[in-house]
Scaffold this active site. Structure first.
Site, PDB file in Angstrom:
ATOM      1  N   ASP A 253     -16.121  -5.729  -4.792  1.00  0.00           N
ATOM      2  CA  ASP A 253     -16.874  -6.297  -5.909  1.00  0.00           C
ATOM      3  C   ASP A 253     -16.131  -5.953  -7.196  1.00  0.00           C
ATOM      4  O   ASP A 253     -15.242  -5.094  -7.203  1.00  0.00           O
ATOM      5  CB  ASP A 253     -18.286  -5.688  -5.902  1.00  0.00           C
ATOM      6  CG  ASP A 253     -19.134  -6.191  -7.047  1.00  0.00           C
ATOM      7  OD1 ASP A 253     -19.060  -7.383  -7.347  1.00  0.00           O
ATOM      8  OD2 ASP A 253     -19.854  -5.377  -7.645  1.00  0.00           O
TER       9      ASP A 253
ATOM     10  N   LYS B  96     -31.824 -16.723 -20.446  1.00  0.00           N
ATOM     11  CA  LYS B  96     -30.429 -16.291 -20.589  1.00  0.00           C
ATOM     12  C   LYS B  96     -29.804 -16.283 -19.196  1.00  0.00           C
ATOM     13  O   LYS B  96     -30.482 -16.020 -18.190  1.00  0.00           O
ATOM     14  CB  LYS B  96     -30.337 -14.904 -21.227  1.00  0.00           C
ATOM     15  CG  LYS B  96     -30.797 -13.774 -20.347  1.00  0.00           C
ATOM     16  CD  LYS B  96     -30.578 -12.428 -20.999  1.00  0.00           C
ATOM     17  CE  LYS B  96     -31.023 -11.310 -20.044  1.00  0.00           C
ATOM     18  NZ  LYS B  96     -31.046  -9.999 -20.645  1.00  0.00           N
TER      19      LYS B  96
ATOM     20  N   GLY C  94     -19.517 -12.383  -8.853  1.00  0.00           N
ATOM     21  CA  GLY C  94     -20.361 -13.468  -9.353  1.00  0.00           C
ATOM     22  C   GLY C  94     -20.002 -13.874 -10.758  1.00  0.00           C
ATOM     23  O   GLY C  94     -20.618 -14.773 -11.328  1.00  0.00           O
TER      24      GLY C  94
END
EC number: 7.6.2.1
Length: 904
Positions: free
Chosen positions: A124, A286, A398
């Protein structure tokens, strides 16, 4: 898996031995005088017994006799070695993090050796490669950029409350949007407030000076709330479902929190519905630019998009902020939809997602934020070391593509000469997926030709270096089944491209897509060993899918650490975990497994040979006590200790030379070649034990008093040579000696001698036989027996010693070169003084400069030069893995070696 396969082979050997002996027994007994000798005639029931039943009974008897070749104790020892060995990882002080007060955790010890076999690392980005310590950098509202610092005479004054307007000030309508933006960031979050002040009613002037500590599951939210506080808007608390904020004029504003549309990694956004004191209802949202821009109908989209892309290229984490005003009727409808979805008993998450999709649309874009997340200490060094070790590193995140790519360059996953290949939605929109994949495949294979790209080629100068960037949408198309019902062609093409890339970046990935990527590589035709490392709950699926899962004990909770096989405080500790601990674990367990099979062959093959000399009567060669204690006491502890403490090269050397990891890659020490060598070595030693003792016994005058040795003395002689040989073989293989090794190895031999003296020197009242009485002492009273023991041990060990010496001199591995260099350094390092290094132009040795460099100096190698006793010496430290060479002043000498980038 290797152990189980080898065990099946040995099971086949056991059955073969039993069958051969059973058949030969009945061939031997085909003559009457052998079937019924005068001293052992059969009874009438025995003569009438069924022949097949008798043969089957004999077969089972031989199976029992030879069953010791199956190393049952090996499985017990392996489990002990794994369990106890895992403590060395938790005790490693270098892997203890002072900042967090955390050390490594081992949740399972079954995968220790897998740490030495990793081929792919999936990591990650946020919190793993980066610190997850967010700092608010700037925000862009309606095209105007705000920085939370005061600038005075060109100097940035940190920790000051103020706004720096990079662009011109907004107009009247812009002011309203600006205030809405700040309110949106103060309200659209899940931050909790912790403060020391327990007083409920605070005066206005006290509120302005109130210091708050913000707590959230996401560091991004804390950074945004703290950043907006420095820009004049302070979030105070959530009390009785009312969110309180303090504006620039120091006025308290209250908003009723009506609904929270929680963030999830698929939507990549969150929203809140709030009601102001004037009765207006707002929906503030947001999220990532990819999830906000498609849902915006109004606002300065182009200006904000360009600013977002610029910040992303600089490696900043960006979020977009939007809002819409709801009428009472719209809110009432939205509330009903949300309520129905929340109360659904089936597919609740799916229904909630559909409702969120209906509500979160037709936004007015307010602006965007930029947050900096610094790279972790030594993250770049760790990735570089892993690549040198032949491990491919993939980053699965991501984040936005530009942000992730900037981080990959910073941590040296991508290099300056890396040619970036893109497999993104933007590219697929221009061309079809089929065309894009084939173009990338041609590009990669055109440069590499028919050559098979080595996993180390990421650092090779001979081949073009490729890096692939793929996003979640493109991956979905690749994994999606085609109309003909198969997606295998696209997957295979994608895998072929990935194999030829030194590094891969997967951005805009949902957690399940991360797991999909890992599974795709794990189940590819090479079946590589994979490792996944992450710090958050969104990494759990990836961690569980990989062969080895590692959790970072970070700031996003303990879910990753709890669901992983191992947990470490920082990403930099992965280097030592794999290159040192993993390497040691694999080498130790490999030697342990091979040694167990070897010593059991040595143990039971003489028993097999003995049947040819005892009429296949199932007579045991060894005493029952020796049969029982061989694997339990006489040979068990030295190999267990070896499996815990052996270091064939030092830990510092393994860290300095990551390429040594490739010496043990792909299960190199447990391949068939190594297994067959150990097995044949065991058979050879067993033949030497048995026939050496047999030919010694041919001469009946083997004792000084004329006594002839008997059956049990012969077996004891063979067993003595066996125990000493297998123990000394382990001693020869040991590179790292401590007092514990000495105690265990020599102590085991001493224990065998003491036990034999006691076992045969005393008449034990609880035994119904005394066949070993005085046997061991009688054997040791013979001078030829002593000579035979020494001679047979020497002959047994000699081939293995010769093989090691010849291979080390003629075909040394990188590890053996390092061992030789380390040995020479220990002998001579005190006599030398480092005077210069190769990359320093101030010193040149004229005696060594007659030959031109063989290869380009792409990687400078440090070297020590000195002049001592009339000789110019060039000493390569152990870090380079080559033995020391020297060149005399009378003749020029060129030093070169395979893999050495610089010739001298």
């Amino acid at each position: 898996r290797s152990m189980n396969v080898f065990l099946i082979v040995y099971l086949c050997i056991l059955i073969s031995k039993a069958l051969i002996n059973t058949v030969l027994k009945y061939v031997w007994q085909s003559e009457p005088f052998r079937d019924e000798p005068w001293y052992n005639q059969k009874t009438e029931p025995e003569r009438k017994r069924n022949l097949f039943l008798q043969a089957f009974t004999d077969f089972l008897a031989f199976m029992v006799l030879f069953n010791y070749i199956i190393p049952v104790s090996m499985y017990v020892t392996v489990e002990m070695q794994k369990f106890l060995g895992s403590y060395f990882l938790t005790w490693d002080e270098e892997m203890f993090d002072e900042d967090t007060g955390e050390g490594p955790l081992v949740n399972t010890s079954d995968l220790n050796e897998e740490l030495g076999q990793i081929e792919y690392v999936f990591t990650d980005k946020t919190g793993t490669l980066t610190e997850n310590n967010m700092e608010f950098v700037e925000c862009c509202i309606e095209g105007h950029v705000y920085v939370p610092h005061v600038i005075c005479n060109g100097q940035i004054l940190h920790n000051c409350t103020g706004i720096d307007m990079i662009d011109s000030s907004p107009g009247g309508s812009g002011k309203e949007r600006e205030e809405l933006f700040f309110r949106a960031l103060c309200l659209c979050h899940t931050v909790q407030v912790k403060d020391d002040d327990s007083v409920d009613g605070l005066k206005k002037n006290q509120l302005s000076r109130r210091s708050c500590i913000y707590i959230s599951s996401s560091p991004d939210e804390v950074a945004l709330v703290e950043g907006i506080q420095r820009l004049g808007y302070t979030y105070l608390r959530l009390k009785d479902n009312f969110m309180e904020i303090l504006n620039r004029e120091n006025n308290l504003e209250k908003f009723e929190l009506l609904e929270v549309l929680s963030f999830d990694s698929v939507r990549r956004r969150m929203s809140v519905i709030v009601k102001s004191s004037t009765g207006d209802i707002f929906l503030f949202c947001k999220g990532a630019d990819s999830s906000i821009f498609p849902r915006v109908k109004e606002g300065k989209i182009d200006q904000i998009r360009s600013r977002v892309e610029r910040n992303a290229v600089e490696g900043l984490r960006t979020l977009c902020v939007a809002y819409k005003k709801l009428t009472a009727e719209e809110y009432s409808n939205a509330q009903k939809l949300l309520q129905n979805a929340k109360l659904a008993l089936q597919d609740r998450e799916k229904k909630l997602a559909e409702v969120y999709e209906k509500i979160e649309r037709d936004f007015i874009l307010l602006g965007a934020t930029a947050v900096e997340d610094r790279l972790q200490e030594k993250a770049a060094d760790t990735i570089e070391a892993l690549q040198k070790a032949g491990i491919k590193v993939w980053v699965l995140t991501g984040d936005k593509m530009e942000t992730a790519a900037a981080t990959c360059y910073a941590c040296k996953l991508f290099r300056r000469n890396t040619q970036i290949l893109e497999l993104t939605t933007k590219k697929i929109e221009e061309q079809s997926l089929h065309d894009v994949l084939f173009d990338l495949s041609k590009t990669v294979l055109r440069h590499n030709g028919s050559l098979t790209r080595d996993t180390f080629s990421g650092l090779s100068t001979d081949m073009q270096d490729y890096g692939l960037i793929i996003d979640g949408a493109a991956l979905s198309l690749i994994m999606k089944p085609r109309q003909d019902g198969s997606s295998a062609n696209y997957r295979e093409l994608f895998l072929e491209i990935c194999r030829n890339c030194s590094a891969v970046l997967c951005c805009r990935m949902a957690p399940l897509q991360k797991a999909q990527i890992v599974k795709l590589i794990k189940l590819s035709k090479e079946h590589p060993i994979t490792l996944a490392i992450g710090d958050g709950a969104n990494d759990v699926s990836m961690i569980l899918e990989a062969h080895v899962g590692i959790g970072i004990i970070g700031k996003e909770g303990r879910q990753a650490a709890r669901n992983s096989d191992y947990a470490i405080p920082k990403f930099k500790h992965l280097k030592k975990m794999l290159l040192v601990h993993g390497h040691f674990y694999y080498v130790r367990i490999s030697e342990l497994v091979q040694y167990f099979f070897y010593k059991n062959v040595c143990f039971i093959f003489p028993q097999f040979l003995y049947q040819f000399f005892c009429g296949f009567s199932q007579q045991t060669l060894y005493d029952t006590a020796y049969l029982t204690l061989y694997n339990i006491s006489f040979t068990s502890l030295p190999i267990l200790l070896y499996g815990l403490m052996e270091q064939h090269v030092s830990a510092d050397t393994l860290k300095r030379e990551p390429s040594l990891y490739r010496d043990v890659a792909k299960n190199a020490l447990l391949r068939w070649r190594a297994f067959i060598y150990w097995t044949f070595l065991g058979v050879f030693d067993a033949v030497v034990f048995f026939f050496g003792a047999y030919f010694l016994f041919e001469n009946t005058i083997v004792t000084s008093n004329g006594q002839v040795f008997g059956n049990w003395t012969f077996g004891t002689l063979v067993f003595t040579v066996l125990v000493f040989t297998v123990t000394l073989k382990l001693a020869l293989d040991t590179h790292y000696w401590t007092w514990i090794n000495h105690f265990m190895i020599w102590g085991s031999l001493a224990f065998y001698i003491i036990f034999s003296l006691l076992w045969g020197g005393i008449i034990w009242p609880f035994l119904n036989y005394q066949r070993m009485y005085y046997v061991f002492m009688q054997m040791l009273s013979s001078g030829p027996a002593w000579l035979g023991i020494i001679l047979l041990i020497t002959v047994s060990l000699l081939p293995d010693v010769l093989k090691k010496v010849l291979c080390r001199q003629l075909w040394p591995t990188a590890t053996e070169r390092i061992q030789n260099a380390s040995r020479h350094c220990r002998e001579h390092i005190s006599e030398f003084t480092p005077l210069a290094c190769l990359k320093s132009p101030r010193y040149r040795s004229s005696d060594c400069s007659n030959s031109p460099a063989r290869r380009s100096n792409s990687h400078s190698k440090k070297m020590m030069f000195t002049h001592w006793r009339g000789v110019d010496y060039s000493v390569l430290p152990s870090v380079f893995g080559y033995s020391n060479k020297h060149c005399r002043s009378s003749a020029g000498y060129r030093y070169s070696g395979s893999g050495l980038e610089t010739s001298v």
